[in-house]
Design a protein around this motif. Structure first.
Motif, PDB file in Angstrom:
ATOM      1  N   GLN A 172       2.668  -4.950   1.776  1.00  0.00           N
ATOM      2  CA  GLN A 172       2.660  -6.311   2.297  1.00  0.00           C
ATOM      3  C   GLN A 172       1.436  -6.548   3.157  1.00  0.00           C
ATOM      4  O   GLN A 172       1.222  -7.669   3.624  1.00  0.00           O
ATOM      5  N   ARG A 173       0.652  -5.498   3.391  1.00  0.00           N
ATOM      6  CA  ARG A 173      -0.572  -5.597   4.207  1.00  0.00           C
ATOM      7  C   ARG A 173      -1.795  -5.265   3.357  1.00  0.00           C
ATOM      8  O   ARG A 173      -2.615  -4.415   3.717  1.00  0.00           O
ATOM      9  N   ASP A 175      -4.465  -6.944   2.770  1.00  0.00           N
ATOM     10  CA  ASP A 175      -5.757  -7.251   3.386  1.00  0.00           C
ATOM     11  C   ASP A 175      -6.222  -6.116   4.299  1.00  0.00           C
ATOM     12  O   ASP A 175      -7.428  -5.812   4.365  1.00  0.00           O
ATOM     13  N   ALA A 176      -5.310  -5.484   5.023  1.00  0.00           N
ATOM     14  CA  ALA A 176      -5.690  -4.378   5.902  1.00  0.00           C
ATOM     15  C   ALA A 176      -6.236  -3.204   5.100  1.00  0.00           C
ATOM     16  O   ALA A 176      -7.210  -2.557   5.507  1.00  0.00           O
ATOM     17  N   TRP A 177      -5.618  -2.944   3.966  1.00  0.00           N
ATOM     18  CA  TRP A 177      -6.114  -1.853   3.117  1.00  0.00           C
ATOM     19  C   TRP A 177      -7.454  -2.215   2.487  1.00  0.00           C
ATOM     20  O   TRP A 177      -8.330  -1.350   2.344  1.00  0.00           O
ATOM     21  N   ARG A 178      -7.627  -3.467   2.112  1.00  0.00           N
ATOM     22  CA  ARG A 178      -8.907  -3.882   1.528  1.00  0.00           C
ATOM     23  C   ARG A 178     -10.045  -3.733   2.538  1.00  0.00           C
ATOM     24  O   ARG A 178     -11.157  -3.316   2.191  1.00  0.00           O
ATOM     25  N   LYS A 179      -9.807  -4.087   3.796  1.00  0.00           N
ATOM     26  CA  LYS A 179     -10.840  -3.936   4.822  1.00  0.00           C
ATOM     27  C   LYS A 179     -11.205  -2.462   5.010  1.00  0.00           C
ATOM     28  O   LYS A 179     -12.372  -2.130   5.255  1.00  0.00           O
ATOM     29  N   LEU A 180     -10.207  -1.597   4.894  1.00  0.00           N
ATOM     30  CA  LEU A 180     -10.460  -0.167   5.059  1.00  0.00           C
ATOM     31  C   LEU A 180     -11.407   0.346   3.981  1.00  0.00           C
ATOM     32  O   LEU A 180     -12.399   1.022   4.276  1.00  0.00           O
ATOM     33  N   PHE A 181     -11.153   0.000   2.735  1.00  0.00           N
ATOM     34  CA  PHE A 181     -11.998   0.493   1.645  1.00  0.00           C
ATOM     35  C   PHE A 181     -13.326  -0.256   1.575  1.00  0.00           C
ATOM     36  O   PHE A 181     -14.319   0.292   1.087  1.00  0.00           O
ATOM     37  N   ALA A 182     -13.359  -1.497   2.047  1.00  0.00           N
ATOM     38  CA  ALA A 182     -14.619  -2.246   2.031  1.00  0.00           C
ATOM     39  C   ALA A 182     -15.626  -1.655   3.003  1.00  0.00           C
ATOM     40  O   ALA A 182     -16.844  -1.839   2.837  1.00  0.00           O
ATOM     41  N   LEU A 207       5.721   0.396   1.363  1.00  0.00           N
ATOM     42  CA  LEU A 207       6.965  -0.365   1.270  1.00  0.00           C
ATOM     43  C   LEU A 207       8.117   0.531   1.702  1.00  0.00           C
ATOM     44  O   LEU A 207       8.066   1.758   1.522  1.00  0.00           O
ATOM     45  N   PRO A 208       9.184  -0.030   2.254  1.00  0.00           N
ATOM     46  CA  PRO A 208      10.285   0.802   2.767  1.00  0.00           C
ATOM     47  C   PRO A 208      11.189   1.381   1.692  1.00  0.00           C
ATOM     48  O   PRO A 208      11.868   2.378   1.941  1.00  0.00           O
ATOM     49  N   HIS A 209      11.227   0.787   0.510  1.00  0.00           N
ATOM     50  CA  HIS A 209      12.130   1.274  -0.535  1.00  0.00           C
ATOM     51  C   HIS A 209      11.413   2.260  -1.450  1.00  0.00           C
ATOM     52  O   HIS A 209      10.182   2.318  -1.482  1.00  0.00           O
ATOM     53  N   ALA A 210      12.189   3.049  -2.173  1.00  0.00           N
ATOM     54  CA  ALA A 210      11.643   4.078  -3.055  1.00  0.00           C
ATOM     55  C   ALA A 210      10.945   3.445  -4.258  1.00  0.00           C
ATOM     56  O   ALA A 210      11.364   2.394  -4.752  1.00  0.00           O
ATOM     57  N   PRO A 211       9.886   4.059  -4.748  1.00  0.00           N
ATOM     58  CA  PRO A 211       9.172   3.515  -5.911  1.00  0.00           C
ATOM     59  C   PRO A 211       9.933   3.809  -7.201  1.00  0.00           C
ATOM     60  O   PRO A 211      10.841   4.653  -7.229  1.00  0.00           O
TER      61      PRO A 211
END
Length: 327
Positions: A172-173, A175-182, A207-211
């Protein structure tokens, strides 16, 4: 140590002695008319048939070839040479040859960057007076090797080729991950995908639930450990919990995604060191000290294959000759 096998050459006398001592068993049968013949002492004549000489020769050659195969002889047939690491520009090689005065040296294209390992395996093939020049992106060894030949190293670092690394993000975040890799720089570009595929090298599960059970990737970054309860008791390294599962290797930490540059740097350095492996650095210009007592490389000299084939041929001929002699 293999040269000690040459002291076994005296065993070649064994087949010669065995052939000389072997006798044909003759059965004496008295004749009724023998009483009319003058008495005389029996005389035994030793005669060697052609088959025996041929068989003796084959057995001696077989033993001598086996001893030579165990001794692993090598003919130093290589002279002055330039060893070229893959990916080295030809113009750089030519310039280094002229500066070293080895324009007539033979060029040898190495199969990989670990040039010192290749040289250790093949050093016995070089003439004792041969000069060696090593050029290109040479991998730096952990310790300076001991060599029997004079070696000059002229390195040139080759930039890594541009490539892509696919990362699938379930969060759900985003954008935060995109900034990290950018913020990452370098020849490798990170491509963030919304779904995992065959090219996915890293999967981020935030995510809190299992994949789903069918979702797989070589490496997972799990930001919410509730999705994998087994991570609570998993071992730790550098602040990361890790667990190997059928879906891939899981990494988890409470500070994912990183909130500052230091945490991000630590995460990516750990990723490089533990999962991708540390790439060797380019060796500096150097000339290792010549040591005539340096240990020789492993077995497998230039004559080993030829001696192996000769052993098979001689063994087959010896068996055929033995069978013919018995008939």
């Amino acid at each position: 140590m293999n040269s000690w096998w040459w002291w076994a050459l005296p065993v070649l006398i064994l087949p010669i002695l065995w052939h000389r001592q072997k006798r044909e068993q003759m059965k004496a049968v008295p004749l009724a008319t023998a009483r009319f013949l003058p008495s005389s002492r029996p005389v035994q004549l030793r005669t060697w048939r052609l088959q025996d000489l041929l068989l003796l020769l084959l057995r001696c050659l077989l033993l001598a070839t086996l001893i030579a195969w165990l001794a692993d002889p090598v003919l130093p047939w290589r002279g002055d040479s330039v060893l070229v690491v893959p990916g080295t520009p030809p113009a750089f090689v030519d310039r280094q040859l002229r500066e070293a005065g080895l324009t007539d040296a033979r060029r040898i294209d190495l199969p990989h960057r670990d040039a010192y390992r290749w040289l250790h395996e093949h050093e016995r093939e070089f003439d004792p007076q041969a000069r060696l020049l090593l050029v290109g992106d040479v991998a730096m060894p952990a310790a300076l090797p001991r060599l029997r030949h004079a070696l000059t190293v002229r390195p040139q670092a080759v930039p890594a080729p541009a490539s892509e690394r696919h990362v699938a993000v379930f969060s759900q975040r985003v954008d935060a991950w995109r900034k990290l890799f950018a913020a990452l720089e370098g020849p490798q570009a990170d491509v963030l995908d919304a779904q995992a595929g065959a090219k996915t090298e890293l999967l981020i599960w935030d995510l809190p639930h299992a994949p789903p059970p069918g979702l797989r990737a070589p490496l997972w970054w799990v930001a919410d450990s509730r999705a994998f309860p087994a991570l609570e008791k998993a071992p730790q390294v550098d602040g990361l919990r890790y667990l190997d599962t059928p879906q891939g290797r899981l990494w988890s930490a409470p500070w994912l995604p990183p909130q500052d540059a230091a945490a991000a740097r630590t995460l990516f350095e750990t990723w490089q060191r533990l999962h991708l492996g540390v790439q060797p650095h380019t060796a500096p210009p150097q000339a290792p000290v010549v040591d005539a007592r340096a240990p020789a490389g492993p077995n497998g000299g230039a004559l080993r294959d030829a001696l192996s084939a000769a052993l098979l041929v001689l063994f087959a001929l010896e068996r055929i000759a033995t069978h013919v002699r018995r008939r």
